[in-house]
Design an enzyme around this catalytic site. Sequence first.
Site, PDB file in Angstrom:
ATOM      1  N   GLU A   1       4.138  -3.483  12.627  1.00  0.00           N
ATOM      2  CA  GLU A   1       3.167  -2.406  12.388  1.00  0.00           C
ATOM      3  C   GLU A   1       2.012  -3.061  11.650  1.00  0.00           C
ATOM      4  O   GLU A   1       2.115  -3.352  10.463  1.00  0.00           O
ATOM      5  CB  GLU A   1       3.876  -1.309  11.577  1.00  0.00           C
ATOM      6  CG  GLU A   1       3.231   0.033  11.718  1.00  0.00           C
ATOM      7  CD  GLU A   1       2.234   0.250  10.625  1.00  0.00           C
ATOM      8  OE1 GLU A   1       1.040  -0.078  10.868  1.00  0.00           O
ATOM      9  OE2 GLU A   1       2.625   0.709   9.546  1.00  0.00           O
TER      10      GLU A   1
ATOM     11  N   ASN B   1       0.812  -1.224   0.000  1.00  0.00           N
ATOM     12  CA  ASN B   1       0.000   0.000   0.000  1.00  0.00           C
ATOM     13  C   ASN B   1       0.849   1.281   0.000  1.00  0.00           C
ATOM     14  O   ASN B   1       0.414   2.306  -0.506  1.00  0.00           O
ATOM     15  CB  ASN B   1      -1.019   0.004   1.152  1.00  0.00           C
ATOM     16  CG  ASN B   1      -0.384  -0.061   2.510  1.00  0.00           C
ATOM     17  OD1 ASN B   1       0.767  -0.451   2.651  1.00  0.00           O
ATOM     18  ND2 ASN B   1      -1.133   0.313   3.529  1.00  0.00           N
TER      19      ASN B   1
ATOM     20  N   GLU C   1       7.763   3.416  14.650  1.00  0.00           N
ATOM     21  CA  GLU C   1       8.653   3.772  13.542  1.00  0.00           C
ATOM     22  C   GLU C   1       8.637   5.287  13.385  1.00  0.00           C
ATOM     23  O   GLU C   1       7.653   5.948  13.722  1.00  0.00           O
ATOM     24  CB  GLU C   1       8.177   3.104  12.248  1.00  0.00           C
ATOM     25  CG  GLU C   1       8.288   1.589  12.304  1.00  0.00           C
ATOM     26  CD  GLU C   1       7.946   0.914  10.984  1.00  0.00           C
ATOM     27  OE1 GLU C   1       7.076   1.415  10.248  1.00  0.00           O
ATOM     28  OE2 GLU C   1       8.562  -0.123  10.687  1.00  0.00           O
TER      29      GLU C   1
ATOM     30  N   LYS D   1      12.320  -7.883   1.901  1.00  0.00           N
ATOM     31  CA  LYS D   1      11.381  -8.625   1.058  1.00  0.00           C
ATOM     32  C   LYS D   1      10.198  -7.709   0.789  1.00  0.00           C
ATOM     33  O   LYS D   1       9.317  -7.512   1.633  1.00  0.00           O
ATOM     34  CB  LYS D   1      10.918  -9.910   1.770  1.00  0.00           C
ATOM     35  CG  LYS D   1      10.150 -10.827   0.846  1.00  0.00           C
ATOM     36  CD  LYS D   1       8.734 -11.002   1.350  1.00  0.00           C
ATOM     37  CE  LYS D   1       7.860 -11.702   0.350  1.00  0.00           C
ATOM     38  NZ  LYS D   1       7.364 -10.799  -0.705  1.00  0.00           N
TER      39      LYS D   1
ATOM     40  N   GLY E   1       2.170  -4.958   7.866  1.00  0.00           N
ATOM     41  CA  GLY E   1       1.186  -5.765   7.140  1.00  0.00           C
ATOM     42  C   GLY E   1       0.078  -6.197   8.069  1.00  0.00           C
ATOM     43  O   GLY E   1      -0.165  -5.554   9.097  1.00  0.00           O
TER      44      GLY E   1
ATOM     45  N   CYS F   1      -3.386   1.503   6.787  1.00  0.00           N
ATOM     46  CA  CYS F   1      -3.756   0.898   8.066  1.00  0.00           C
ATOM     47  C   CYS F   1      -4.226   1.960   9.053  1.00  0.00           C
ATOM     48  O   CYS F   1      -4.795   1.616  10.077  1.00  0.00           O
ATOM     49  CB  CYS F   1      -2.633   0.045   8.615  1.00  0.00           C
ATOM     50  SG  CYS F   1      -1.115   0.921   8.710  1.00  0.00           S
TER      51      CYS F   1
HETATM   52  C1  SIN Z   1       0.319   2.132   6.444  1.00  0.00           C
HETATM   53  O1  SIN Z   1      -0.785   2.116   5.968  1.00  0.00           O
HETATM   54  O2  SIN Z   1       0.892   1.085   6.779  1.00  0.00           O
HETATM   55  C2  SIN Z   1       1.108   3.409   6.656  1.00  0.00           C
HETATM   56  C3  SIN Z   1       0.329   4.622   6.486  1.00  0.00           C
HETATM   57  C4  SIN Z   1       1.097   5.879   6.780  1.00  0.00           C
HETATM   58  O3  SIN Z   1       2.305   5.866   7.037  1.00  0.00           O
HETATM   59  O4  SIN Z   1       0.467   6.922   6.761  1.00  0.00           O
END
Ligand code: SIN
Length: 489
Positions: free
Chosen positions: A255, A157, A463, A180, A233, A289
């Site tokens: 995450e 994504n 992160e 990966k 993921g 996410c």
């Molecule tokens: C994600 O969807 O894993 C990251 C989204 C973001 O950094 O804004």
Amino acid sequence: MAPRDNIVELPPQASRIGGAWVTGSAWIDVNDPATGAIIGRVPNLGAEETERAVTAATGAMPAWAARTAAERADILRAWHALVLSKRTWLARLLTLEQGKPIVEAEAEIDYAAAYILWFAEEARRVYGEIIPAPTGDTRILVLRQPVGVVGAITPWNFPAAMITRKLAPAVAAGCGVVLKPAIETPFTAIALIDLAEQAGIPAGLLNLVTGDAEPIGAVLTTDPRVRKISFTGSTAVGARLFAQSASTMKRLGLELGGNAPFVVFEDADLDAAVTGAIQAKFRNAGQTCVCADRFYIQQSIYPAFIERFAAAMAHLRSGSGFAPGVTIGPVIHERALTRLEKLIEEAMQSGARLLCGGTRSKGAGTFLEPTLLCDVDHSMRIVSDEVFGPIAAVMPFADEAEVIERCNASEAGLAAYFYARDHARIWRVAEAIEAGMIGVNTGRISTEVAPFGGVKSSGIGREGSRHGIEAFCELKYVCLDIGSGEKAA
Ligand code: SIN
């Protein structure tokens, strides 16, 4: 002349191991989700190549870790500059393989580059400590050392930003990496690794293995030379990686999935809330996410919010990410689209009202029209599952206590958003919601300067920010007996 749609030069269609391009006998096709067309292919490598990549990273790491922080920072800065110099190409590559509108792809390249610069700066601030010792003849020192070789597993994504968010701090701290990337979006990853080496990151320090997740993940999680797994993921895959990593006691940065609530209280600025709702829901066609998934609107403003939200959604335009004015790209593949259609159908069968969208677009690509479902409830999967698509599910609530309970009635705890004006309420609700990140009166929370990550099933660790580099460092305590003064005399 403006570059023609869909004609984008690909980077090498190969993995990168020990500073060499590597192909194989089996291949995986890469598709443009906006057309379904095959745009290229990458080798389907497995356990043997992953072990070679771990060997390369293990070999390259000591010399890199021994360089000064300033040298590592300078090379990261050069990588940052190269990424920005290739911004247009990288963004077009990203749109081609991932589908997001070109404006969003450009914003992602900027976001990805920002992590590189941030961690170039943080490389120089990996400080140790001296702790006051309990006896006069000892000194206690704490060193911060690179955690070791990192296995980084990244999603489709955000094919650029999720890579730099992991690799830049790893490299800044002095680690080697085996990456990966998601098999749907390998080309952005390959391009980034190529640029990193051009910037001066030594061959073998960053390795990239394309292929099926299973065999590559098995080596990364069980090889004792890999000391850390950094994964973005789904929660299900994160839990599997966690379990697989147990026997070698790896450090984990996970995450994982979210299911973000978006709450609008009756004292909120309604127009601002609608703008924030569009931003928080429809970025990347709802495939982030941190996307708002479940909208809780206070009863007295429920009809007005729905009306304005539907009116704002009418301005969204889905289509090829290369087409001017498009704001919603395709979802990643047919499997994702079918799942979203099922969620809509189930919700409607259980009484949800469809106000707009709900159908796939005609044609070859995997497009779902931006969808608004209202009068949903917690028994529906559209509320309890992470949606990961352009569907907003809206429901009313009575009071603050009720909505906090509902927000927290989820195993996920990544992001949450709410709109309110009352200051006391803002503090109360921000403190009460169980999530790693809270947007108050904003639908945008992602930035390299803030700690990104979740609580509960949404993962482990953070992160970005100054905390992001700590995850790639190990503490070593040194107890030094300096002897007594008499002995020395
Ligand atoms: C994600 O969807 O894993 C990251 C989204 C973001 O950094 O804004």
